[in-house]
Design a protein around this motif. Structure first.
Motif, PDB file in Angstrom:
ATOM      1  N   PRO A   1       0.803  -1.227   0.000  1.00 46.91           N
ATOM      2  CA  PRO A   1       0.000   0.000   0.000  1.00 46.91           C
ATOM      3  C   PRO A   1       0.831   1.269   0.000  1.00 46.91           C
ATOM      4  O   PRO A   1       0.388   2.304  -0.506  1.00 46.91           O
ATOM      5  CB  PRO A   1      -0.841  -0.139   1.279  1.00 46.91           C
ATOM      6  N   GLU A   2       2.044   1.201   0.563  1.00 49.74           N
ATOM      7  CA  GLU A   2       2.901   2.389   0.595  1.00 49.74           C
ATOM      8  C   GLU A   2       3.370   2.792  -0.803  1.00 49.74           C
ATOM      9  O   GLU A   2       3.824   3.922  -1.022  1.00 49.74           O
ATOM     10  CB  GLU A   2       4.110   2.147   1.514  1.00 49.74           C
ATOM     11  N   LYS A   3       3.278   1.870  -1.776  1.00 52.38           N
ATOM     12  CA  LYS A   3       3.641   2.119  -3.175  1.00 52.38           C
ATOM     13  C   LYS A   3       2.427   1.977  -4.091  1.00 52.38           C
ATOM     14  O   LYS A   3       2.570   1.734  -5.282  1.00 52.38           O
ATOM     15  CB  LYS A   3       4.738   1.138  -3.623  1.00 52.38           C
ATOM     16  N   MET A   4       1.257   2.156  -3.540  1.00 58.07           N
ATOM     17  CA  MET A   4       0.008   1.996  -4.289  1.00 58.07           C
ATOM     18  C   MET A   4      -0.037   0.626  -4.980  1.00 58.07           C
ATOM     19  O   MET A   4      -0.557   0.468  -6.067  1.00 58.07           O
ATOM     20  CB  MET A   4      -0.193   3.130  -5.291  1.00 58.07           C
ATOM     21  N   ASN A   5       0.561  -0.362  -4.301  1.00 59.89           N
ATOM     22  CA  ASN A   5       0.576  -1.759  -4.751  1.00 59.89           C
ATOM     23  C   ASN A   5       1.254  -1.947  -6.102  1.00 59.89           C
ATOM     24  O   ASN A   5       0.911  -2.863  -6.869  1.00 59.89           O
ATOM     25  CB  ASN A   5      -0.847  -2.325  -4.769  1.00 59.89           C
ATOM     26  N   ALA A   6       2.237  -1.091  -6.396  1.00 61.34           N
ATOM     27  CA  ALA A   6       3.017  -1.256  -7.623  1.00 61.34           C
ATOM     28  C   ALA A   6       3.727  -2.603  -7.604  1.00 61.34           C
ATOM     29  O   ALA A   6       4.240  -3.042  -6.572  1.00 61.34           O
ATOM     30  CB  ALA A   6       4.027  -0.125  -7.761  1.00 61.34           C
ATOM     31  N   MET A   7       3.761  -3.251  -8.750  1.00 58.33           N
ATOM     32  CA  MET A   7       4.309  -4.604  -8.868  1.00 58.33           C
ATOM     33  C   MET A   7       5.810  -4.585  -9.106  1.00 58.33           C
ATOM     34  O   MET A   7       6.306  -4.007 -10.081  1.00 58.33           O
ATOM     35  CB  MET A   7       3.633  -5.323 -10.028  1.00 58.33           C
ATOM     36  N   THR A   8       6.563  -5.236  -8.224  1.00 55.01           N
ATOM     37  CA  THR A   8       7.986  -5.427  -8.441  1.00 55.01           C
ATOM     38  C   THR A   8       8.214  -6.613  -9.384  1.00 55.01           C
ATOM     39  O   THR A   8       7.306  -7.405  -9.644  1.00 55.01           O
ATOM     40  CB  THR A   8       8.710  -5.711  -7.123  1.00 55.01           C
ATOM     41  N   ARG A   9       9.456  -6.736  -9.843  1.00 57.34           N
ATOM     42  CA  ARG A   9       9.799  -7.885 -10.689  1.00 57.34           C
ATOM     43  C   ARG A   9       9.510  -9.188  -9.957  1.00 57.34           C
ATOM     44  O   ARG A   9       8.956 -10.123 -10.542  1.00 57.34           O
ATOM     45  CB  ARG A   9      11.277  -7.820 -11.078  1.00 57.34           C
TER      46      ARG A   9
ATOM     47  N   CYS B   1      -3.877  -1.053  -8.037  1.00 57.12           N
ATOM     48  CA  CYS B   1      -2.478  -1.265  -8.434  1.00 57.12           C
ATOM     49  C   CYS B   1      -2.047  -0.143  -9.367  1.00 57.12           C
ATOM     50  O   CYS B   1      -2.720   0.146 -10.365  1.00 57.12           O
ATOM     51  CB  CYS B   1      -2.327  -2.615  -9.136  1.00 57.12           C
ATOM     52  N   ALA B   2      -0.906   0.483  -9.050  1.00 57.26           N
ATOM     53  CA  ALA B   2      -0.369   1.569  -9.868  1.00 57.26           C
ATOM     54  C   ALA B   2       0.424   1.059 -11.056  1.00 57.26           C
ATOM     55  O   ALA B   2       0.983   1.849 -11.815  1.00 57.26           O
ATOM     56  CB  ALA B   2       0.505   2.469  -9.002  1.00 57.26           C
ATOM     57  N   GLY B   3       0.493  -0.266 -11.233  1.00 61.72           N
ATOM     58  CA  GLY B   3       1.244  -0.837 -12.349  1.00 61.72           C
ATOM     59  C   GLY B   3       2.595  -1.357 -11.906  1.00 61.72           C
ATOM     60  O   GLY B   3       2.800  -1.691 -10.743  1.00 61.72           O
ATOM     61  N   ALA B   4       3.510  -1.412 -12.833  1.00 56.88           N
ATOM     62  CA  ALA B   4       4.857  -1.876 -12.511  1.00 56.88           C
ATOM     63  C   ALA B   4       5.607  -0.818 -11.706  1.00 56.88           C
ATOM     64  O   ALA B   4       5.358   0.384 -11.844  1.00 56.88           O
ATOM     65  CB  ALA B   4       5.621  -2.182 -13.796  1.00 56.88           C
ATOM     66  N   ASP B   5       6.506  -1.272 -10.855  1.00 58.92           N
ATOM     67  CA  ASP B   5       7.322  -0.369 -10.043  1.00 58.92           C
ATOM     68  C   ASP B   5       8.414   0.232 -10.928  1.00 58.92           C
ATOM     69  O   ASP B   5       9.435  -0.402 -11.204  1.00 58.92           O
ATOM     70  CB  ASP B   5       7.935  -1.135  -8.871  1.00 58.92           C
ATOM     71  N   ILE B   6       8.194   1.458 -11.370  1.00 58.08           N
ATOM     72  CA  ILE B   6       9.106   2.103 -12.317  1.00 58.08           C
ATOM     73  C   ILE B   6      10.477   2.334 -11.688  1.00 58.08           C
ATOM     74  O   ILE B   6      11.481   2.421 -12.392  1.00 58.08           O
ATOM     75  CB  ILE B   6       8.497   3.425 -12.826  1.00 58.08           C
ATOM     76  N   GLY B   7      10.535   2.398 -10.375  1.00 53.48           N
ATOM     77  CA  GLY B   7      11.812   2.582  -9.703  1.00 53.48           C
ATOM     78  C   GLY B   7      12.814   1.483  -9.992  1.00 53.48           C
ATOM     79  O   GLY B   7      14.024   1.681  -9.835  1.00 53.48           O
ATOM     80  N   GLU B   8      12.342   0.327 -10.437  1.00 57.44           N
ATOM     81  CA  GLU B   8      13.239  -0.790 -10.767  1.00 57.44           C
ATOM     82  C   GLU B   8      13.724  -0.754 -12.209  1.00 57.44           C
ATOM     83  O   GLU B   8      14.635  -1.513 -12.576  1.00 57.44           O
ATOM     84  CB  GLU B   8      12.504  -2.123 -10.580  1.00 57.44           C
ATOM     85  N   PHE B   9      13.126   0.076 -13.054  1.00 56.47           N
ATOM     86  CA  PHE B   9      13.343  -0.034 -14.495  1.00 56.47           C
ATOM     87  C   PHE B   9      14.791   0.182 -14.928  1.00 56.47           C
ATOM     88  O   PHE B   9      15.236  -0.391 -15.917  1.00 56.47           O
ATOM     89  CB  PHE B   9      12.421   0.925 -15.244  1.00 56.47           C
TER      90      PHE B   9
ATOM     91  N   VAL C   1      16.028  -3.550 -14.150  1.00 56.68           N
ATOM     92  CA  VAL C   1      15.359  -4.751 -14.669  1.00 56.68           C
ATOM     93  C   VAL C   1      14.718  -4.547 -16.035  1.00 56.68           C
ATOM     94  O   VAL C   1      14.282  -5.513 -16.665  1.00 56.68           O
ATOM     95  CB  VAL C   1      14.292  -5.263 -13.667  1.00 56.68           C
ATOM     96  N   ARG C   2      14.661  -3.285 -16.509  1.00 58.41           N
ATOM     97  CA  ARG C   2      14.018  -3.011 -17.805  1.00 58.41           C
ATOM     98  C   ARG C   2      14.765  -1.888 -18.520  1.00 58.41           C
ATOM     99  O   ARG C   2      14.175  -0.972 -19.070  1.00 58.41           O
ATOM    100  CB  ARG C   2      12.556  -2.610 -17.567  1.00 58.41           C
ATOM    101  N   ARG C   3      16.104  -2.015 -18.541  1.00 57.83           N
ATOM    102  CA  ARG C   3      16.925  -0.895 -18.973  1.00 57.83           C
ATOM    103  C   ARG C   3      17.169  -0.870 -20.480  1.00 57.83           C
ATOM    104  O   ARG C   3      17.554   0.149 -21.036  1.00 57.83           O
ATOM    105  CB  ARG C   3      18.273  -0.921 -18.246  1.00 57.83           C
ATOM    106  N   ASP C   4      16.974  -2.028 -21.159  1.00 56.82           N
ATOM    107  CA  ASP C   4      17.212  -2.098 -22.603  1.00 56.82           C
ATOM    108  C   ASP C   4      16.347  -3.211 -23.185  1.00 56.82           C
ATOM    109  O   ASP C   4      15.552  -3.833 -22.466  1.00 56.82           O
ATOM    110  CB  ASP C   4      18.695  -2.356 -22.904  1.00 56.82           C
TER     111      ASP C   4
END
Length: 266
Positions: free
Chosen positions: A28-36, A68-76, A79-82
């Motif tokens: 909930p602290e991240k609006m339920n954003a999904m981590t990898r 859910c706010a979607g994927a956790d962009i903080g990881e991109f 984990v999703r750099r290229d």
């Protein structure tokens, strides 16, 4: 049945009550954003529920005031750099969406607050969706400069329609619950304080019906949407099997005896 809490994986809470499993996205602290890791774990959670014979329906919801706010962009950046890492990441996305879409028991998304990006995809993969008046929906891929997974786009088209899918993905606009209802994405809108209760009511009705029949209907609807021969053959086989089942015999007896049927899923 008592409220049986099942083993949990990080980022989720899972419980089972009266044949209905409730799977809660729990950040909930991240609006339920999904981590990898959460994308990877989601299929495990769905499989765990399906293997429990006591579970006849699944409610997917979010902890706190948001779905859910979607994927956790903080990881991109990691984990999703290229293109290479994005393909691996999207494979996890696709597997999570597929686990929900292909679940052998019906799935219901109970949505409050934001339902964005990957969260929208999770809801679209469910069989049914209800939401509160406060719910907001968006697919902001164009604002991030990335493409939405192809299979998940199929879920959006199937649930919201091709025109709304174009509008959401081209514009990254946010729509409210009424707009989502108007395009067919939502089954109904209910107050925040009754959201889970109403989802439980719907799931409870589904849980009382014949599991093999529901599974065959799910497959038939999927085949109608895909148009693939193999999907149609699979649905036909599941439909044929219902006529050989114990539940079909029970359903006939219950009708003649004017009582509620007790289905066993076999």
């Amino acid at each position: 049945m008592a409220d049986d809490h099942l083993p949990e994986l990080t980022g989720f809470t899972l419980s089972l009550r009266d044949q209905v499993a409730t799977l809660t996205l729990d950040r909930p602290e991240k609006m339920n954003a999904m981590t990898r890791d959460m994308w990877q774990a989601l299929g495990v959670m769905i499989g765990r529920i399906e293997r429990d014979e006591a579970a006849r329906a699944i409610i997917l919801t979010g902890a706190g005031p948001h779905f859910c706010a979607g994927a956790d962009i903080g990881e991109f950046e990691t984990v999703r750099r290229d293109a290479e890492t994005a393909r691996a990441y999207e494979a996890l996305n696709a597997a999570a969406f597929a686990a929900i879409r292909n679940a052998t028991i019906p799935t219901i998304a109970a949505i409050d607050g934001v339902c964005f990006g990957g969260g929208f995809g999770l809801a679209a993969a469910c069989d049914l969706r209800i939401a509160t008046p406060q719910a907001r929906f968006a697919v902001p891929a164009a604002k991030l400069g990335l493409a939405y997974p192809v299979e998940a786009m199929g879920d959006i088209v199937a649930t919201a329609g091709a025109q709304m899918a174009r509008y959401l993905t081209f514009s990254s606009a946010r729509i409210d619950a009424q707009k989502a209802m108007d395009c067919g994405f939502l089954l109904e809108i209910t107050a925040s304080e009754t959201l889970l209760a109403r989802a439980g009511e719907i799931a409870g009705v589904l849980a009382l019906n014949a599991p093999l029949s529901i599974r065959a209907s799910k497959a038939s609807i999927a085949a109608a949407l895909s148009g693939r021969k193999e999907d149609m053959e699979h649905a036909q086989n599941l439909g044929d099997a219902t006529f050989e089942s114990t539940d079909y015999a029970e359903g006939r007896r219950a009708f003649l005896e004017r009582r509620a049927a007790k289905f066993l899923g076999r």
